[in-house]
Design a protein around this motif. Structure first.
Motif: not given
Length: 246
Positions: A167-170, A237-239, A241-246
Motif C-alpha cells: 500500500v505504501k509503495l503503490e 486506515t492507519y496509513l 493515505l489519500e489513495r489506497q490499494a484494493a
C-alpha cells in the motif's frame, strides 16, 4: 557530493502528496530546498544512535531501516523505509538520535539542512502540518508493528507487513498490480518482527504453498490480495493515505 537538481525532490513531493494534497506554491518551495545528494552502499549507516544531526535525510532511491543494537549484538529493526521517506525527520526537533538508520540496499540519499526545513515550515504552515501528519502516520505504523509482534501469529505478522509495504509503495507509484520489489532478506524480516530465520522461512513457505504470494528475484507478487489481507486482518486506515490499494 553535489547539489541536487530540482527533480531530486520529486519523491518527497510524491510522498507528501499521498497523505495531504500540496498546493503549487508548496511544491515549488520544496523544489527550491538546498539539497546535497550522496550515493551510499548497502548496509551503510546514515545516522548513528547518539548523533546530534544538523540535517535530515531524504531517501531518493533504495531502501533503509531504523534499528537499534542490543548489548549482546542482536538487532531490532523498527521500520523499513522507501523512496520519498525522511526517516530521521524527528531530528529536526529532537537533538540526540535514540536509534540508528542504515541502508538495506545501495541507495541515493539527499541531505536537507535543518535550517532550511525550519525556514520552509515557518514560511508555509501547510507544509509544517503535512510533515506533522507524516510523523503521526509514522506513530500509527509503530502501533501496528507493536500489535503484530505482540498479538498476531508469525504468519499474520508477515502477511500484514507485506500488505502494508504494498500500500505504501503503490501510493508513491512504486508498485502496481499487487507486485513490488522487496529487497528485504529473511534475516531482516526476522529482525523486524522478532522471529528466527527458521520461523520466517517456514511462514514464507506456507504463504507460497497456499498460493497467496510468490517471491522471485528480489520481488514479491501478491497472488490473492483479498485472501492475504483477510488472513492478517489488514485495514489500511492507519496509513491515512489519500489513495489506497484494493
Amino acid at each position: 557530493m553535489a547539489l541536487a537538481p530540482n527533480h531530486s525532490t520529486d519523491m518527497l513531493i510524491r510522498k507528501l502528496d499521498s497523505i495531504a494534497r500540496l498546493s503549487d506554491d508548496e511544491r515549488q518551495a520544496i523544489e527550491r530546498l538546498p539539497i546535497t545528494v550522496r550515493p551510499l552502499v548497502s548496509g551503510q549507516d546514515i545516522v548513528h544512535e547518539h548523533d546530534r544531526s544538523l540535517q535530515c535525510c531524504l531517501l531518493l532511491d533504495g531502501w533503509a531501516c531504523r534499528y537499534q543494537l542490543l548489548s549482546e549484538g542482536k538487532r531490532q529493526i523498527f521500520s523499513f523505509h522507501i523512496p520519498g521517506d525522511i526517516p530521521d525527520l524527528q531530528s529536526l526537533h529532537l537533538q540526540v538520535m535514540d536509534h540508528s538508520l542504515c541502508t538495506l540496499t545501495p541507495a541515493t540519499v539527499a541531505f536537507i539542512p535543518h535550517a532550511a526545513l525550519r525556514d520552509l515550515t515557518a514560511a508555509l504552515p501547510g507544509i509544517a502540518a503535512t510533515l506533522w501528519r507524516d510523523t503521526l502516520v509514522d506513530a500509527a505504523v509503530f502501533r501496528e508493528w507493536m500489535t503484530g509482534m505482540g498479538r498476531r501469529s508469525a504468519c499474520e505478522a508477515i502477511a500484514h507487513l507485506f500488505c502494508e509495504l504494498y500500500v505504501k509503495l503503490e501510493a508513491v507509484g512504486l508498485a502496481e498490480n499487487h507486485r513490488y520489489r522487496l529487497p528485504v532478506t529473511q534475516a531482516e524480516l526476522g529482525d523486524a518482527l522478532g522471529l528466527s530465520n527458521v520461523h520466517v522461512n517456514r511462514v514464507l513457505k506456507e504463504l507460497r504453498d497456499n498460493k497467496l504470494i510468490t517471491l522471485h528475484g528480489g520481488g514479491l507478487d501478491i497472488l490473492d490480495w483479498a485472501k492475504l489481507s483477510k488472513l492478517c486482518g489488514f485495514d489500511p486506515t492507519y496509513l491515512h493515505l489519500e489513495r489506497q490499494a484494493a
